[in-house]
Structure formats: structure tokens, C-alpha cells
Design a protein around this motif. Structure first.
Motif, PDB file in Angstrom:
ATOM      1  N   VAL A  79     -64.825  35.049  34.550  1.00  0.00           N
ATOM      2  CA  VAL A  79     -65.246  34.146  33.470  1.00  0.00           C
ATOM      3  C   VAL A  79     -65.136  34.842  32.114  1.00  0.00           C
ATOM      4  O   VAL A  79     -64.613  34.280  31.149  1.00  0.00           O
ATOM      5  CB  VAL A  79     -66.680  33.649  33.725  1.00  0.00           C
ATOM      6  N   ILE A 162     -68.322  29.818  23.225  1.00  0.00           N
ATOM      7  CA  ILE A 162     -69.407  29.971  24.196  1.00  0.00           C
ATOM      8  C   ILE A 162     -69.952  28.603  24.612  1.00  0.00           C
ATOM      9  O   ILE A 162     -70.317  28.393  25.783  1.00  0.00           O
ATOM     10  CB  ILE A 162     -70.518  30.859  23.614  1.00  0.00           C
ATOM     11  N   PHE A 165     -67.740  27.240  27.282  1.00  0.00           N
ATOM     12  CA  PHE A 165     -68.062  27.853  28.567  1.00  0.00           C
ATOM     13  C   PHE A 165     -69.312  27.209  29.174  1.00  0.00           C
ATOM     14  O   PHE A 165     -69.350  26.901  30.364  1.00  0.00           O
ATOM     15  CB  PHE A 165     -68.284  29.364  28.385  1.00  0.00           C
ATOM     16  N   PRO A 462     -62.140  28.478  31.682  1.00  0.00           N
ATOM     17  CA  PRO A 462     -63.148  29.087  32.559  1.00  0.00           C
ATOM     18  C   PRO A 462     -63.630  28.216  33.703  1.00  0.00           C
ATOM     19  O   PRO A 462     -64.226  28.720  34.660  1.00  0.00           O
ATOM     20  CB  PRO A 462     -64.308  29.379  31.596  1.00  0.00           C
ATOM     21  N   SER A 466     -65.303  29.343  37.328  1.00  0.00           N
ATOM     22  CA  SER A 466     -66.677  29.014  37.672  1.00  0.00           C
ATOM     23  C   SER A 466     -66.739  28.348  39.043  1.00  0.00           C
ATOM     24  O   SER A 466     -67.634  28.637  39.852  1.00  0.00           O
ATOM     25  CB  SER A 466     -67.279  28.072  36.619  1.00  0.00           C
ATOM     26  N   ALA A 491     -69.965  35.147  29.658  1.00  0.00           N
ATOM     27  CA  ALA A 491     -69.320  34.328  28.629  1.00  0.00           C
ATOM     28  C   ALA A 491     -69.590  34.887  27.239  1.00  0.00           C
ATOM     29  O   ALA A 491     -68.692  34.969  26.398  1.00  0.00           O
ATOM     30  CB  ALA A 491     -69.806  32.887  28.731  1.00  0.00           C
ATOM     31  N   THR A 495     -66.692  36.955  25.135  1.00  0.00           N
ATOM     32  CA  THR A 495     -66.229  36.412  23.853  1.00  0.00           C
ATOM     33  C   THR A 495     -66.316  37.460  22.752  1.00  0.00           C
ATOM     34  O   THR A 495     -65.368  37.647  21.980  1.00  0.00           O
ATOM     35  CB  THR A 495     -67.061  35.176  23.467  1.00  0.00           C
TER      36      THR A 495
END
Length: 648
Positions: A79, A162, A165, A462, A466, A491, A495
Motif C-alpha cells: 500500500v 492520503i 487511500f 492502492p 488493500s 499510506a 506518501t
């Protein structure tokens, strides 16, 4: 104590992974660390962890990791690595400042007139000194001036990424039970990680000679091409397009067959290994529908309904990119319908104001997933609205992106796909075409085309990772609930690490110099140029394209319904979806080979023969990932640019 160590080790691995993967791809140009459905970086690092863990199991058992901990670290790496790949920072970081760099903004670019006034200051650094250092290199990120110039844009885009995600994690929580327990999707890409982490690394597969035979075969095949790259006198092996007879397109010189476009052969060991794990109907549908796509293009050209292989401005039959988008939307909508029970349960808990209790076997409660996902979608919509698009344009954009992510997760979970692409009709272009380019303001066009086009490339989305993490949790005896915090942590750290790695490398080597990968710098100004072109010469709403997308959606839903009613129906909607995108361009031949091998095996050796051969194909995957990584490390240490095994 163990959790603290796990988070600390995960953070270290994410930082190393982000920097090494970025450097290997951008500077050394030797390794594709991201982009593939089974990411090279996390798998190689997992294998290294397993090897180290074997030593701990022998000499310091108390510090050794068990399978659940190894799975958690691998899920975090998968991820977190997405943020540093295509569809996120790797493209975004080049496109953010490009229109404001003096060397790109001068001449006939018209960036000063059409881009500069239409993008908020909080999305991009504008200080010439900050930009010059980024594009020219030979300086450092860690100066007060550079840090200050990038601080707000990085924070803004990080919040956006984010939230993506988080939103997709909420969506996956709602689909988990339907996909894993009810439909029992195969999740082919989780088999190798689960096998090599069994018993903390003391896995039975490591004692299987067929597994190591696969590793050796893949490693030798790729090593020959590395040697050929370094020493041309060594003969090469044509494993990928661009090597000898692999390009078939130039053989078709007369119409209508010349409209076939790019048509290649490839023999990637890892993709053959992945495709061997699939059900026959899925692998069959994938390669057959790609050939159907080519046949449709040739047929439309022969009938005079198409120009330029269906990509011309007027005669676009058979609307391949439009069918692809429609198929992705159709599969997403059908997936939501099939998973309607958790959605209904979440709505009921909201209406009755029931306590928000998350079951042990769920990532989060349905109520949290629904409310959290909705809040995420709203934030993404408002972010794009604040950037300059209208609320309804932003809402359509975010909804379309979510649909494509859901279908992509479904594709990877059931078809592996190797190299999974989103539809060729990008989100921003679709919104522009739906609302009519002639109705877009400068700000709307700049946001939809110029500053979000990086989201069109979803190879590092992502949501598939997941989904695989939740499947691995089931296979490794780990509670899905235990993965929520690690995945969110990954995540955020992933990032931040992605921005740090790219900025640090570009301030050292320069984003517009010959020291970095040409494709990245060549594509830096592409969205800005497209925005200018759209504003100078806008088009009307694309009604034929919408009809083509509607047709694709109906076909995908229709195949899904037929499969529910006719057992043994040979076509799969995922095959139709990937067949209408770029996914199968390099994948169709390995899928055909694996399908033929598996068909022959099952026919003459039965399921027992298939299981006996399975370790060999898992070895092909691991060998095709680990051995090229070692060659890439050799190139980094010696300063040589190296051969790249995948994709071309």
C-alpha cells in the motif's frame, strides 16, 4: 513492544523502498519498482525479510517474525509503495511545477496566459529559484528556500492522496465479505507471498526442486539479456517487445490490416507464472477479448467506419477506449449491487443509530466504512472544487475514479493481470467531453486536464493491494481488523516518503536533465499543453463517445448476468474490460501460453498434475523479480545504466 518494533521496521522499509525504487527507476533506469499488479519492490523486500528471518529463527528465535507479522509488513509495503508510483507522486511531482519553469513557459507554450492565472498558489511552488533547482539539479532540497517553497503544495497534495487511500480502503471494507467469502475470488497474486512466509520462512515450497527450477529458468533467461545489454556480442533472448520478431504490427502494411496498430509478442516469465494461477475462463477471456479488439478495429476500417485505427477525431468506430470506460463502470456498478448487503446494513445502522461495532473479521464496521468513505469522497470533491473545477464536475470526476478503482481491484483480485491499466478515456477528459469543452472555464480546464491527469494512470492504485491484504489476512490467520492501523500508517508514511525521495533526487540530478529518465521529463508538460489546446480550440460534448461508453457498460453487465444464469459460459466480463484497455497489449501472449499449458496439464494430468507443477510457475515469478533486482543493484553500484526486464 512487538507492535512498536513492527511499526518501526515498517517505517524503515517504506523509506528505503521509496528512495531505492525511485532512484532505480528515475536515475539508474534499471528497475520497474512499481506499476505492476504484483509490485516488484514489496515482493523482493519480503523475500529478503524471509531470508533474514531464517537466520533469526536459527540463532535468535525470540526476535524472529511470524507469518502474521511478515504479512502485515508486506501489506504495508504494497500500500505504501503505491504513493511513489505512477498515478501518484512519480507523475504528479513533475507535472506540478512544469508550467511555471521558465524554460517550459517561454516560446509558444502560452502557459503564462492559460495556466498561470488558473491554478491556486497553494497547489504549486512558483519561486523561480525553487523551480530552477528542481529542474536543473546540482543543489539540495534541504535549504530553507526550497523547503518553504514546497511545504504547502506537498501538504495539500499529500492530504488529497492520503484521502484517496482512506476512501478506497473504506470501499474495500464493504466489498471484503462478498469478494472473499461469498464469491471466493481467486486472488492469484497472494499465493506466492503466503507460500514463502509460511512458518516464518521455513516454508515447504523452499524444499521443492521444481520451485527452484523455476527461479533458475527465469533468472537465466533474464541474465542473458543483461549480459547482451552490457556486451552486445552475447546473443539475446526475445522476451519482450522491441527485440527481434516480437513486433508484429509492421508486418501488416495494407489496409484494412494496417489499422491493427501496436501488436506485439512477449514471453515474460513472471507473467506466464501469474497467468498459470488463473482460472481457465478468466485467462481465456483476457487474451481472446484483446484479439477481438484488434478484429473490431480491422473490421471497422474495412467497412470505412473507422480512421487511424479507431482513434481519429471523427470516425472512431469501434470506440475502444469508450467501451473500456463503460465496461469499468458497468463492472463497478454490478459489484456494488452484488455487495448490497453490507451497504444495506450500513444504511440501517445509520437510520437506527446503532452502536458502531466492528466485527473481528472485518477491517472496519459497515457504518464506519460508509460514513468514512462518504466523507472521503466529499473531501476529494471539495478539494477539486477549491482548485477551480465546479462542484458537479468534481463529483463526476471523483465518482468515475472510484468506479475505475473498484473494477481495477476486481481485475487484479480475479485475473492478476500483471500490468493492469485503467481505461484509456481519462477521468478529466471524460468530464470535459461530457460537459462540453466549449463550456469549460480556464480554471475548470486547468484542474480537470492540467493538474489531475496523473490520476488517469491507475497502475499503482492502492485498492487492489488493500484487497490482497485482506485475503492474505484470511490465509495467514490474521484478523482483518488488525490491518486497519498498519495500512493507514503505511499510506501516510508512504506518501511522505514518496515526496521526499523524488524531491531529494531531483534537486540532486535535475528533473529536466539527461541524468534522469526521459519519459518522465517528456511527459511533464503534456497535460499543460493539452489544457492550452483545449482552451484555444474547444470541442462540443462528445455524444458518440457517451453512447460508446453506454454500450460497453451494457455489455459488461450483460456478460455478468449471463454468467449467473449459464454455468460454463466461456467469457468473463473482466476479460472484456481489460481487452478494451492497454492491459493486454503486452500481456495477451503470456496469457495465451499459460492458458494453453494449464489446459493441457488439466486434460492429461488432472488437478494433481496442475498442483505438482504449480511451484515451478511460482518460481518463475520469484526468479523474474529477484534476479533482475540483483542486476539493478549491480548497475547502481557500478554506475551503469542497465537493461530493464519489463515492460519494454
Amino acid at each position: 513492544m512487538r507492535k512498536t518494533v513492527l511499526y518501526g521496521l515498517g517505517s524503515l522499509l517504506l523509506l528505503v523502498n521509496a528512495y531505492f525504487g525511485t532512484y532505480a527507476y528515475v536515475v539508474t533506469q534499471a528497475l520497474l519498482w512499481t506499476q505492476t499488479a504484483l509490485q516488484r519492490g514489496p515482493l523482493v523486500m519480503l523475500f529478503a525479510l524471509v531470508c533474514i528471518n531464517l537466520a533469526f529463527l536459527k540463532f535468535a528465535k525470540r526476535w524472529a517474525l511470524n507469518q502474521r507479522e511478515l504479512i502485515t509488513l508486506y501489506a504495508m509495503l504494497c500500500v505504501g509503495t503505491c504513493a511513489a508510483g505512477y498515478g501518484f507522486v512519480q507523475i504528479l511531482i513533475n507535472q506540478i511545477p512544469a508550467p511555471f519553469y521558465e524554460n517550459y513557459a517561454t516560446g509558444g507554450s502560452k502557459f503564462k496566459d492559460y495556466i498561470w492565472p488558473n491554478i491556486p498558489t497553494w497547489l504549486v511552488p512558483r519561486d523561480p529559484a525553487v523551480l530552477n533547482g528542481f529542474f536543473r539539479g546540482n543543489t539540495s532540497l534541504w535549504t530553507p528556500e526550497n523547503l518553504k517553497g514546497w511545504a504547502i503544495p506537498v501538504l495539500a497534495w499529500s492530504a488529497f492522496i492520503i484521502t484517496i487511500f482512506w476512501t478506497l480502503l473504506c470501499a474495500m471494507s464493504l466489498f471484503r465479505k462478498q469478494w472473499i467469502e461469498e464469491e471466493r475470488l481467486t486472488f492469484p497474486l497472494v499465493l506466492l507471498p503466503l507460500e514463502i512466509t509460511e512458518n516464518g520462512g521455513r516454508a515447504p515450497i523452499f524444499k521443492n526442486p521444481l520451485f527452484w527450477a523455476g527461479v533458475v529458468v527465469a533468472g537465466l533467461l533474464e541474465s542473458v539479456n543483461y549480459l547482451n545489454f552490457l556486451y552486445p556480442s552475447v546473443p539475446s533472448i526475445a522476451l519482450k517487445p522491441g527485440m527481434g520478431f516480437n513486433e508484429l504490427g509492421p508486418l501488416f502494411t495494407e489496409r484494412p490490416f494496417s489499422a491493427i496498430g501496436r501488436f506485439t509478442l512477449a514471453f515474460y516469465p513472471s507473467i506466464i507464472g501469474i497467468a498459470y494461477l488463473l482460472s481457465l475462463e478468466v485467462s481465456f477471456s483476457c487474451w481472446v477479448m484483446y484479439l477481438v479488439q484488434k478484429a473490431l478495429i480491422i473490421g471497422s476500417t474495412w467497412l470505412g467506419l473507422s480512421e487511424s485505427g479507431g482513434s481519429g477525431p471523427t470516425n472512431r468506430m469501434p470506440f475502444i477506449k469508450e467501451q473500456g470506460l463503460g465496461a469499468f463502470v458497468g463492472i463497478a456498478l454490478f459489484s456494488v449491487w452484488m455487495a448490497r448487503k453490507p451497504f444495506k446494513k450500513a444504511l440501517e445502522s445509520l437510520e437506527r443509530r446503532l452502536p458502531d461495532e466492528a466485527p473481528h473479521d472485518e477491517l472496519m464496521s459497515p457504518k464506519t466504512a460508509l460514513v468514512g468513505g462518504g466523507a472521503g469522497l466529499l473531501f476529494l470533491t471539495l478539494f477539486l472544487t477549491a482548485a477551480g473545477a465546479s462542484f458537479w464536475q468534481s463529483l463526476v470526476y471523483v465518482a468515475l475514479y472510484t468506479c475505475c478503482a473498484i473494477t481495477l481491484a476486481r481485475v487484479v483480485s480475479e485475473a492478476g493481470a500483471g500490468w493492469a491499466w485503467a481505461p484509456m478515456w481519462g477521468n478529466g477528459q471524460f468530464v470535459a467531453d461530457v460537459f462540453g469543452q466549449n463550456h469549460l472555464t480556464g480554471k475548470e480546464a486547468t484542474v480537470l486536464i492540467g493538474y489531475t491527469s496523473w490520476m488517469n494512470d491507475m497502475r499503482d492504485n492502492p485498492m487492489p493491494h488493500s484487497a490482497e491484504a485482506l485475503k492474505m489476512a484470511q490465509g495467514g490467520g490474521l484478523s482483518p481488523r488488525a490491518l486497519l492501523k498498519p495500512l493507514l500508517f503505511a499510506a501516510v508514511v508512504g506518501t511522505v516518503a514518496a515526496f521526499w525521495a523524488h524531491l531529494d533526487i531531483y534537486y540532486t540530478y535535475g528533473a529536466a536533465t539527461a541524468k534522469v529518465r526521459p519519459a518522465l521529463q517528456n511527459g511533464a508538460t503534456g497535460p499543460a499543453r493539452q489544457t492550452v489546446s483545449l482552451l484555444v480550440s474547444p470541442l462540443l460534448a462528445d455524444i458518440p463517445g457517451l453512447l460508446g461508453a453506454g454500450f460497453g457498460m451494457l455489455v459488461a453487465i450483460g456478460i455478468s448476468l449471463i454468467r449467473q444464469r449459464l454455468t460454463g459460459f466461456p467469457l468473463h466480463p473482466l476479460g472484456y474490460a481489460v481487452g478494451m484497455t492497454n492491459t493486454m497489449e503486452y500481456m495477451w501472449c503470456p496469457f495465451l501460453i499459460a492458458w494453453a499449458l494449464k489446459t493441457i496439464t488439466l486434460r492429461y494430468a488432472g488437478i494433481g498434475g496442475y498442483r505438482k507443477l504449480l511451484p515451478f510457475f511460482l518460481g518463475l515469478i520469484l526468479g523474474d523479480y529477484v534476479i533482475p533486482t540483483l542486476w539493478g543493484i549491480f548497475g547502481m553500484l557500478t554506475g551503469y545504466q542497465m537493461y530493464m526486464v519489463f515492460p519494454h
